[in-house]
Design a protein around this motif. Structure first.
Motif, PDB file in Angstrom:
ATOM      1  N   THR A   1       0.556  -0.979  -0.118  1.00 55.20           N
ATOM      2  CA  THR A   1       0.039  -0.247  -0.293  1.00 55.20           C
ATOM      3  C   THR A   1       1.147   1.520  -0.430  1.00 55.20           C
ATOM      4  O   THR A   1       2.087   1.513   0.708  1.00 55.20           O
TER       5      THR A   1
ATOM      6  N   ARG B   1     -10.951  -4.506   1.965  1.00 51.97           N
ATOM      7  CA  ARG B   1     -11.806  -5.580   2.870  1.00 51.97           C
ATOM      8  C   ARG B   1     -11.133  -6.960   2.145  1.00 51.97           C
ATOM      9  O   ARG B   1     -11.427  -7.237   0.641  1.00 51.97           O
TER      10      ARG B   1
ATOM     11  N   ASP C   1      -3.908   3.261   6.240  1.00 49.79           N
ATOM     12  CA  ASP C   1      -3.393   2.435   5.986  1.00 49.79           C
ATOM     13  C   ASP C   1      -3.646   1.717   3.928  1.00 49.79           C
ATOM     14  O   ASP C   1      -2.633   1.572   4.274  1.00 49.79           O
TER      15      ASP C   1
ATOM     16  N   GLU D   1      -8.604  -6.197   7.215  1.00 51.74           N
ATOM     17  CA  GLU D   1      -8.808  -4.784   6.759  1.00 51.74           C
ATOM     18  C   GLU D   1      -8.280  -3.274   6.968  1.00 51.74           C
ATOM     19  O   GLU D   1      -7.881  -2.905   7.712  1.00 51.74           O
ATOM     20  N   LEU D   2      -8.443  -2.534   5.599  1.00 53.74           N
ATOM     21  CA  LEU D   2      -7.742  -1.566   5.516  1.00 53.74           C
ATOM     22  C   LEU D   2      -8.605  -0.278   5.444  1.00 53.74           C
ATOM     23  O   LEU D   2      -8.619  -0.254   4.213  1.00 53.74           O
ATOM     24  N   GLY D   3      -8.517   0.769   5.988  1.00 53.11           N
ATOM     25  CA  GLY D   3      -9.055   2.069   6.262  1.00 53.11           C
ATOM     26  C   GLY D   3      -8.282   2.898   4.686  1.00 53.11           C
ATOM     27  O   GLY D   3      -6.434   2.873   4.448  1.00 53.11           O
ATOM     28  N   PRO D   4      -8.575   4.517   4.828  1.00 53.85           N
ATOM     29  CA  PRO D   4      -7.812   4.982   4.098  1.00 53.85           C
ATOM     30  C   PRO D   4      -6.590   5.525   4.345  1.00 53.85           C
ATOM     31  O   PRO D   4      -5.197   5.601   3.545  1.00 53.85           O
TER      32      PRO D   4
ATOM     33  N   SER E   1     -11.237   2.090   1.018  1.00 53.57           N
ATOM     34  CA  SER E   1     -10.827   1.027   2.061  1.00 53.57           C
ATOM     35  C   SER E   1     -11.070   0.025   1.672  1.00 53.57           C
ATOM     36  O   SER E   1     -11.322  -0.249   0.098  1.00 53.57           O
TER      37      SER E   1
END
Length: 609
Positions: A516, A556, A535, A530-533, A554
């Motif tokens: 990322t 998942r 991340d 689960e990766l948010g903005p 995001s």
């Protein structure tokens, strides 16, 4: 030459399809007529696969596979022999040695080879014994197996002797007979689609072709008449102008199973020479040659039954009635490997060899540097260099009580020749979170568009999708050599929903590292991620591609899509996808219709190496 080019370009302005080849020569296709410049044929790369030579090579390897498989389980019954993956429909295997023995062709080195005759007889006798024990018929789709056995009987009957011939004939007729009454009940139904006939159209076509050929071989005129009547209707009425046979409805294709229906119409053509059948095969060739990815698999986004489908062996002999169809057959067959065939593949490739029409070839879309093509329904595909982008605005009511039809809730797929499918457009069922666009309000979730419009231009394609509380315009400029851009413009309507999302299904690979823009490196497995903005940091990368994403996106992993055969989600990471989500920012200010309320862009790039 310049005059010819100007005249051809003027004609092409009214054509639906424009091809551009690597030499910068052009080909335009309109209707059934091919207009081409002389240099075109010379630029096509020579293929290492030659037909029917490759068919016979594959069949010989398949016969060896079957011999080894059966020798490892002496005395086993049919269900035991079919238990392992790839061995279902073992009776398909009888057609390979039968064709190798009976088909006179310069490419067939086993014509009248007694070893092939012995192998086919051994298989036929085994299937007879299994039928006499009540084992053959109860297996799922045994009528498909019966067809293969019937073809082998037809080819070898002079060599069988009276006793064996009578034994095989009795078993074949026992298995074909129930389909006469079943087929007769539905012959005048309004449409040969599932909501009317209760089964799939490909099954009904298979019943008809089995009756047709049985009637031809055994002199049963009533069977022959019924089979011909049904298959004529498939040719002249049931097929859509776009060249497919709709399974649930005529609104869109069920691409993989369409090859099965095609096979029955192709067989009907071989025995009837009904002009309507040949016209149907021409339309089917046009449909399938466009909606096939560069790895030979059918384009996913237009399919309402399967999320994925292997390279088809079904019905290739139907395509071989046309020069471009023969080239398409070469393309498809190049993906099959000797010694690694399933029984379905072995049987259908043997059928292809049996009825193959040799002749010159003509270019297909996969040979072109670029092309675009759209159907009369709102679905289309564009190729530019190594990229293929499929678009679907097909609107079809969901099959609420039928597990085998998935919902047309996805709208875009992106494929790369080197990297494969990257953004999946495969549909699902009872999983609105995998829809391209979804909205929630009033306690309900909606994921299927109400209306759509597809406009495919020279430089940009535009797919418009209307939902209850917004509509979205997806703009896809023609890809560059290394990148594709997807740009969504969102227009709000009326009272905003409680929640709305834009989703892309990413074909992430278990066991590979996901990177990322925030510096994270994660080896994907079965564990949930689960990766948010923060991340994601604006982009993600895996296996040779990089996707630049919206700042609010995001991710998942894993999402296990619906498997219609299990009536439940998949259980392994093999077919899992990553759900990339961007929330829609819909607000009620500035009137009922709020143009350009949000713009969301993605850029997918491939490594230059």
């Amino acid at each position: 030459m310049k005059t010819l080019l100007r005249l051809t370009e003027r004609f092409a302005k009214n054509s639906l399809v424009v091809f551009k080849l690597k030499s910068r020569a052009y080909v335009w296709i309109a209707g059934a007529t091919l207009f081409c410049l002389a240099p075109v044929m010379s630029v096509l790369a020579a293929t290492p696969v030659h037909l029917p030579v490759q068919y016979f090579r594959l069949m010989v390897s398949g016969v060896a596979q079957v011999q080894e498989h059966m020798s490892q389980q002496p005395g086993a019954d049919l269900p035991a022999l079919e238990k392992e993956p790839g061995w279902r429909h073992l009776p398909y295997s009888i057609l390979a040695p039968a064709v190798l023995y009976a088909k006179r062709d310069p490419a067939n080195q086993h014509y009248h080879d007694p070893k092939m005759l012995a192998e086919a007889i051994k298989l036929g006798d085994y299937f007879s014994s299994q039928n006499e024990k009540g084992i053959f018929t109860p297996r799922l789709d045994s009528d498909w197996d019966t067809y293969m056995w019937l073809e082998a009987y037809r080819l070898l009957q002079p060599e069988l002797g009276a006793e064996r011939s009578a034994r095989w004939k009795k078993a074949i007729l026992e298995n074909a007979d129930p389909f006469y009454e079943s087929a007769m009940k539905m012959v005048n139904f309004p449409w040969y689609n599932t909501p009317y006939i209760g089964t799939s159209p490909n099954h009904y076509a298979q019943w008809a072709s089995l009756l047709m050929l049985s009637g031809h071989v055994f002199g049963k005129s009533d069977w022959l008449e019924l089979g011909n009547k049904i298959l004529h209707r498939y040719s002249a009425v049931e097929q859509t102008p776009d060249g497919y046979w709709g399974e649930y409805s005529r609104m869109g294709p069920t691409t993989g199973y369409d090859y099965i229906t095609l096979t029955q119409v192709a067989l009907y053509w071989e025995y009837s020479h009904d002009p309507a059948a040949l016209k149907a095969l021409r339309r089917s060739t046009d449909f399938h040659k466009y909606f096939t990815y560069l790895d030979g698999t059918p384009v996913d986004v237009v399919n309402n039954r399967n999320r994925y489908w292997s390279v088809p062996a079904w019905g290739q002999f139907g395509f071989s009635n046309f020069p471009d169809g023969r080239r398409y057959d070469e393309f498809l067959t190049s993906f099959f490997k000797s010694g690694k065939l399933s029984m379905d593949e072995l049987g259908r490739l043997s059928q292809d060899a049996l009825y193959y029409h040799a002749g010159p070839t003509a270019p297909i879309p996969q040979d072109m540097e670029s092309f675009s093509h759209r159907l009369l329904i709102p679905a289309g595909i564009r190729k530019s260099g190594p990229w293929e982008i499929g678009l679907s605005g097909i609107v079809e009511p969901p099959a609420v009580r039928n597990q085998f039809y998935i919902d047309r809730q996805c709208n875009v797929s992106v494929f790369n020749q080197k990297l494969g499918l990257i953004i999946s457009g495969a549909n699902s069922k009872r999983q609105p979170e995998l829809a391209t666009l979804m909205e929630r309000f009033g306690g309900n979730t909606y994921a299927i568009p109400l209306s759509s419009r597809l406009q495919m231009g020279k430089d940009t394609d535009r797919l418009s999708l209307a939902h209850n509380t917004f509509f979205a315009d997806l703009y896809v400029p023609a890809p560059t050599a290394n990148s594709v851009t997807l740009r969504f413009e969102i227009t709000g309507k009326g009272t905003p929903p409680d929640e709305a999302d834009l989703n892309l299904q990413l074909v992430l690979k278990p066991g590979q590292v996901l990177e990322t823009g925030a510096g994270k490196k994660i080896t994907l497995g079965s564990d949930s991620i689960e990766l948010g903005p923060d991340d994601l940091g604006g982009w993600i990368r895996q296996g040779g591609w990089k996707l630049t994403v919206d700042p609010a996106a995001s991710l998942r992993w894993p999402i296990h899509p619906f498997n219609p055969y299990a009536n439940a989600p998949e259980k392994t990471p093999e077919h899992a996808v990553g759900r990339l989500t961007v929330p829609l920012n819909l607000k009620s200010e500035h009137g009922y219709i709020r143009p350009h309320q949000q713009e969301i862009s993605f850029t997918l790039s491939a490594d230059r190496e």
